[in-house]
Motif scaffolding. Structure first.
Motif, PDB file in Angstrom:
ATOM      1  N   CYS A 116      -3.743  -0.202   4.166  1.00 62.28           N
ATOM      2  CA  CYS A 116      -3.279   0.174   2.831  1.00 62.28           C
ATOM      3  C   CYS A 116      -3.342   1.690   2.689  1.00 62.28           C
ATOM      4  O   CYS A 116      -4.000   2.383   3.475  1.00 62.28           O
ATOM      5  CB  CYS A 116      -4.146  -0.480   1.755  1.00 62.28           C
ATOM      6  N   ALA A 117      -2.663   2.195   1.688  1.00 60.63           N
ATOM      7  CA  ALA A 117      -2.668   3.632   1.439  1.00 60.63           C
ATOM      8  C   ALA A 117      -4.030   4.062   0.894  1.00 60.63           C
ATOM      9  O   ALA A 117      -4.753   3.259   0.307  1.00 60.63           O
ATOM     10  CB  ALA A 117      -1.569   3.990   0.450  1.00 60.63           C
ATOM     11  N   ALA A 142       8.298  -2.182  -5.214  1.00 54.05           N
ATOM     12  CA  ALA A 142       7.318  -3.256  -5.342  1.00 54.05           C
ATOM     13  C   ALA A 142       6.510  -3.424  -4.060  1.00 54.05           C
ATOM     14  O   ALA A 142       5.279  -3.593  -4.094  1.00 54.05           O
ATOM     15  CB  ALA A 142       8.022  -4.559  -5.712  1.00 54.05           C
ATOM     16  N   ASP A 143       7.189  -3.391  -2.914  1.00 55.19           N
ATOM     17  CA  ASP A 143       6.494  -3.534  -1.632  1.00 55.19           C
ATOM     18  C   ASP A 143       5.506  -2.381  -1.425  1.00 55.19           C
ATOM     19  O   ASP A 143       4.379  -2.593  -0.956  1.00 55.19           O
ATOM     20  CB  ASP A 143       7.501  -3.553  -0.481  1.00 55.19           C
ATOM     21  N   ALA A 187       5.823   2.202   4.459  1.00 53.08           N
ATOM     22  CA  ALA A 187       5.504   0.858   3.995  1.00 53.08           C
ATOM     23  C   ALA A 187       5.578  -0.151   5.142  1.00 53.08           C
ATOM     24  O   ALA A 187       4.716  -1.039   5.264  1.00 53.08           O
ATOM     25  CB  ALA A 187       6.450   0.463   2.865  1.00 53.08           C
ATOM     26  N   VAL A 188       6.590  -0.029   5.997  1.00 51.32           N
ATOM     27  CA  VAL A 188       6.714  -0.939   7.146  1.00 51.32           C
ATOM     28  C   VAL A 188       5.514  -0.775   8.075  1.00 51.32           C
ATOM     29  O   VAL A 188       4.944  -1.762   8.559  1.00 51.32           O
ATOM     30  CB  VAL A 188       8.036  -0.676   7.898  1.00 51.32           C
ATOM     31  N   PRO A 200      13.845  -5.118   4.781  1.00 48.82           N
ATOM     32  CA  PRO A 200      12.979  -4.363   5.700  1.00 48.82           C
ATOM     33  C   PRO A 200      13.644  -3.972   7.015  1.00 48.82           C
ATOM     34  O   PRO A 200      13.276  -2.958   7.609  1.00 48.82           O
ATOM     35  CB  PRO A 200      11.815  -5.330   5.939  1.00 48.82           C
ATOM     36  N   ALA A 201      14.611  -4.745   7.479  1.00 60.74           N
ATOM     37  CA  ALA A 201      15.226  -4.456   8.778  1.00 60.74           C
ATOM     38  C   ALA A 201      16.193  -3.283   8.724  1.00 60.74           C
ATOM     39  O   ALA A 201      16.569  -2.745   9.767  1.00 60.74           O
ATOM     40  CB  ALA A 201      15.957  -5.691   9.298  1.00 60.74           C
TER      41      ALA A 201
END
Length: 480
Positions: A253-254, A274-275, A244-245, A392-393
């Motif tokens: 996008c996938a 969700a992300d 995702a990152v 995210p980090a």
């Protein structure tokens, strides 16, 4: 094939060649005859994902030989323990790996065009629990992983349950992204798709960006998914997070071919789900355990509750004990290796949770991991860790604080170059989601990624807490 392979047409692709069901069955029967002729009782495989691995797995079932899949990331000590504990008498491996046992009689063996070596080992006869078809070893931080003896009928029930539950998705192409020696991919990513008549795309794990089970190149993985255009994948949470990152940073996008990306091994968190979905990854969380032959619950399109582990699959029964522990039945293992203790009708999973009015299972943490702070507050560390990993980090997090006035954490960043200020900001953001007694007051940067190679996590990504504590106790704010 006794329900192992159904239908006709393509069954396995490796990016260069396609094997039909008939070709796989013919090769498996040939190997099965060889195993029976040599008097093999217990077959171990030490191999990368490949059509040859698939054939060996099918052959063991046909020959009624116990299969012991060994992870490539096991240490020499762990491999030695597994071979001895399971009384393995035959080992199938590539030549460079087979060379670790120079004293063992060796014979060449070619499967699906792959040159392998068949070693004969001095495995003494061992009485195994009735019905044992496969032994999976739970990887640990020591040289003595525990062997779980899996009942062949239970394995087939899980595969059939997955096929039934996922029938509306019409999965026709599955990309195997985890090692086959990991039970989750073996059952849900190989046995179930083949049983349904789908095609399994079986690539060497390095082509998918996975080295061992903890080093993951998300860019290379994405390129493979784009090239193969699968309907389904199975990922660990840290793989989903890294993918995702990468998509977010690269503006991609996938692939639209994806219908389901099942995620298991540890809590995922609603923010990551969700992300991922915003980026086109149809991520759905599930739950399982080795003692119940892998997957027990799964969220699915149309039956989805983010934050839960999904509803029980057709083969599974779950209930909650008086103390909040999840208990399972329906596809239980036959027993632990070299342990005569009988398996109860309902297996205590060791996980705490609840089942809501709509039947969705919610896992709150491990029973034995419950922390009690110096102020008497009971806290599941997994709850806090999920909030931390939602930032995210932060790629990985483990929380400590039993008997302490405040919680502390060991963190591994999503990006190696992330500085302490970025990690502190992530901790601050996670703390806003938590009550004051469950907030992180101090943290340290992990000295290594949490993975089997470092001894800090299992193959499914579950952290080895004692090992992580031992590696970082001197740096944590709270005293050992």
């Amino acid at each position: 094939m006794s329900g192992l392979l159904l239908g006709h047409g393509a069954a396995v692709e490796d990016g260069r060649q396609t094997w039909t069901r008939e070709a796989l069955e013919s090769a498996a029967r040939g190997l099965a005859r060889r195993l029976q002729g040599e008097g093999t009782r217990v077959l171990a495989t030490l191999m990368d994902n490949s059509p040859a691995w698939v054939i060996a797995d099918l052959a063991a079932a046909l020959a009624e030989v116990v299969h012991v899949p060994l992870p490539l990331f096991f240490t020499p000590e762990q491999l030695g323990h597994a071979l001895q504990a399971a009384a393995v008498d035959t080992l199938l491996a590539p030549g460079e790996l087979a060379a670790r046992w120079p004293q063992a009689p060796a014979h060449p063996c070619e499967l699906a065009g792959q040159a392998l070596v068949c070693l004969r080992l001095p495995g003494a006869p061992l009485e195994l629990p009735a019905g044992t078809a496969k032994i999976t070893f739970t990887s640990g931080s020591t040289g003595a992983p525990k062997g779980v003896c899996l009942d062949g009928a239970a394995l087939q029930r899980v595969a059939a349950g997955l096929v039934q539950a996922m029938a509306p998705l019409d999965i026709r192409r599955h990309l195997c992204a985890l090692p086959f020696a990991v039970l989750l991919e073996n059952i849900a990513g190989l046995m179930a798709p083949l049983r349904r008549g789908a095609t399994c795309v079986v690539l060497p794990l390095a082509e998918l960006g996975l080295t061992g089970s903890s080093s993951f190149d998300a860019a290379r993985f994405h390129a493979a998914v784009v090239a193969q255009r699968p309907d389904s994948l199975i990922l660990l949470p840290q793989m989903l997070r890294a993918w995702a990152v990468y998509l977010l940073q690269s503006g991609q996008c996938a692939p639209t071919s994806l219908k389901l990306v099942a995620v298991g091994g540890a809590a995922v968190g609603t923010r990551l789900l969700a992300d991922a979905r915003e980026l086109g990854i149809p991520a759905h969380e599930g739950y399982g355990l080795s003692e119940a032959a892998s997957v027990q619950t799964l969220n699915l399109p149309g039956a989805d509750c983010p934050g839960s582990a999904g509803r029980p699959l057709p083969h599974a029964r779950l209930r909650v004990a008086a103390d909040g522990e999840i208990e399972v039945a329906g596809s239980l293992f036959a027993g632990y290796l070299r342990d005569p203790t009988p398996v109860p009708q309902w297996w205590p999973s060791g996980d705490l949770g609840r089942i809501d009015a709509d039947g969705f299972v919610h896992i709150s943490g491990r029973k034995k991991h419950l922390l009690i702070t110096a102020f008497g507050r009971n806290i599941s560390p997994e709850w806090v860790e999920t909030a931390l990993r939602g930032e995210p980090a932060i790629a990985q997090a483990v929380v400590f604080g039993d008997g302490q006035p405040a919680l502390s954490a060991v963190l591994w960043p999503s990006q190696p170059r992330a500085d302490d200020a970025e990690l502190q900001a992530a901790v601050d953001a996670a703390n806003t989601q938590l009550p004051d007694y469950a907030r992180i007051q101090s943290w340290v940067r992990a000295r290594a990624a949490f993975g089997p190679e470092t001894g800090l996590a299992t193959a499914n990504g579950r952290p080895q807490r004692p090992a992580i504590w031992d590696r970082h106790a001197d740096a944590l704010a709270c005293p050992a």
